[in-house]
Design an enzyme around this catalytic site. Sequence first.
Site, PDB file in Angstrom:
ATOM      1  N   LYS A 197       0.860  -1.183   0.000  1.00 25.44           N
ATOM      2  CA  LYS A 197       0.000   0.000   0.000  1.00 25.44           C
ATOM      3  C   LYS A 197       0.895   1.232   0.000  1.00 25.44           C
ATOM      4  O   LYS A 197       1.715   1.423   0.896  1.00 25.44           O
ATOM      5  CB  LYS A 197      -0.870  -0.020   1.246  1.00 25.44           C
ATOM      6  CG  LYS A 197      -1.774   1.205   1.372  1.00 25.44           C
ATOM      7  CD  LYS A 197      -2.738   1.042   2.522  1.00 25.44           C
ATOM      8  CE  LYS A 197      -3.596   2.279   2.708  1.00 25.44           C
ATOM      9  NZ  LYS A 197      -4.505   2.126   3.848  1.00 25.44           N
ATOM     10  N   LYS A 250      -2.236  -1.389  -3.876  1.00 19.95           N
ATOM     11  CA  LYS A 250      -3.101  -0.219  -3.811  1.00 19.95           C
ATOM     12  C   LYS A 250      -2.278   1.037  -3.891  1.00 19.95           C
ATOM     13  O   LYS A 250      -1.280   1.134  -3.174  1.00 19.95           O
ATOM     14  CB  LYS A 250      -3.845  -0.285  -2.477  1.00 19.95           C
ATOM     15  CG  LYS A 250      -4.682   0.898  -2.139  1.00 19.95           C
ATOM     16  CD  LYS A 250      -5.312   0.679  -0.805  1.00 19.95           C
ATOM     17  CE  LYS A 250      -5.996   1.980  -0.429  1.00 19.95           C
ATOM     18  NZ  LYS A 250      -6.301   2.056   0.949  1.00 19.95           N
ATOM     19  N   SER A 277     -10.259   5.590  -4.507  1.00 18.16           N
ATOM     20  CA  SER A 277     -11.213   6.694  -4.616  1.00 18.16           C
ATOM     21  C   SER A 277     -10.775   7.780  -5.596  1.00 18.16           C
ATOM     22  O   SER A 277     -11.588   8.281  -6.383  1.00 18.16           O
ATOM     23  CB  SER A 277     -11.453   7.306  -3.234  1.00 18.16           C
ATOM     24  OG  SER A 277     -10.235   7.767  -2.672  1.00 18.16           O
TER      25      SER A 277
HETATM   26  C1  PBG Z   1      -7.539   3.009   5.703  1.00 16.82           C
HETATM   27  C2  PBG Z   1      -7.761   2.991   4.231  1.00 16.82           C
HETATM   28  C3  PBG Z   1      -7.578   4.022   3.287  1.00 16.82           C
HETATM   29  C4  PBG Z   1      -8.069   3.528   2.073  1.00 16.82           C
HETATM   30  C5  PBG Z   1      -8.488   2.226   2.293  1.00 16.82           C
HETATM   31  N1  PBG Z   1      -8.281   1.901   3.625  1.00 16.82           N
HETATM   32  C6  PBG Z   1      -7.107   5.414   3.458  1.00 16.82           C
HETATM   33  C7  PBG Z   1      -5.701   5.686   3.758  1.00 16.82           C
HETATM   34  O1  PBG Z   1      -4.850   4.801   3.891  1.00 16.82           O
HETATM   35  O2  PBG Z   1      -5.420   6.871   3.906  1.00 16.82           O
HETATM   36  C8  PBG Z   1      -8.125   4.287   0.777  1.00 16.82           C
HETATM   37  C9  PBG Z   1      -9.096   3.758  -0.216  1.00 16.82           C
HETATM   38  C10 PBG Z   1      -9.442   4.684  -1.312  1.00 16.82           C
HETATM   39  O3  PBG Z   1      -8.858   5.761  -1.516  1.00 16.82           O
HETATM   40  O4  PBG Z   1     -10.373   4.336  -2.048  1.00 16.82           O
HETATM   41  N2  PBG Z   1      -6.251   2.855   6.118  1.00 16.82           N
END
Ligand code: PBG
Length: 326
Positions: A197, A250, A277
């Site tokens: 991630k 991701k 998103s």
């Molecule tokens: C929580 C999480 C996030 C997303 C998924 N789980 C936000 C982040 O890490 O700031 C982002 C998903 C998206 O942008 O669609 N940790």
Amino acid sequence: MAEHSPHLRPKRLRLTAGIRSMVRETHLHISNLIAPLFISETAETKQAILSMPEHYQLPLTALEAEIIELQSLGIPAVLLFGIPAEKDEMGSSSLSASGIIQQAIRLIRNIAPEMVIIADVCLCEYTDHGHCGVLQDDFIDNDRTLDLLAEQAVSYAEAGAHWVAPSSMTDGMVYAIRDALDRSGYQEVAILSYAVKYSSSFYGPFREAAMGAPQFGDRKSYQMDPANGEEAIREAAIDLDEGTDLLMVKPAIHYLDVIYRLKTHFPETPICAYHVSGEYAMLKAAAEKGWIEEEAAMLESLIAIKRAGANLIVTYYAKAAAKALR
Ligand code: PBG
């Protein structure tokens, strides 16, 4: 007749729709799609999320209709995020059997027994500071966070989640969760680790939707540097070693090379990509302006993610893609 007429003409296999479909290498199926949902403990009616058209913060009372619609479209799985009424420094509201996600899981189990329920395991939506773990000064206390993540995962399993998806990039999270699940009798609950991630600027709309933006600083000390590709293999190898069942990459579109690397390196492991998103919001915004054709751009994006090597895709386009694929 040209003097040098080519003998090799790849275009022959593109001549008609029938021929193209016969030689198509990659296929997108509804069964590859996972729909993310935001469940709110405080909203009384569906609240539109401005930066994510067609997505809502859903109160429990609106969840049933949503699940029935997803089910009727053939979407096999949902990924749940909670927006709690109470936040504190350690995200306690995510640990209670009466927490918003625990309630949502029980409800979905009741109305759609076939639906695969995936619960995101993280603290950022539940902490008042918005970081993904408990803090020690301005940094995350990695090892104290592990206990909370394990407790949250067991609580979601107890409520009936099929998979838990730890997304906090806490070192050791997969082992801590696997160990806690097994000790509690949830050996059959699978782990979908957000192993890879990145610290990405494409999460902005999500943070508005889930109300989980960090109140200070950023996530660079725990999420990966977008400049690193080799490191993704190390992260994935560690999580596999700790017992993850699937691997998540991701975001998706800017990290197709990373998906490909993981698929090449770990061909036997199912890979999931999160079309996040910001990726959704960009397509939506351009489509709204009439600058791209939305359905075609959506399907091209999703097929590209699969072509890179993803088996599963978490996408805010799940419903639209399911409709287009039928
Ligand atoms: C929580 C999480 C996030 C997303 C998924 N789980 C936000 C982040 O890490 O700031 C982002 C998903 C998206 O942008 O669609 N940790």
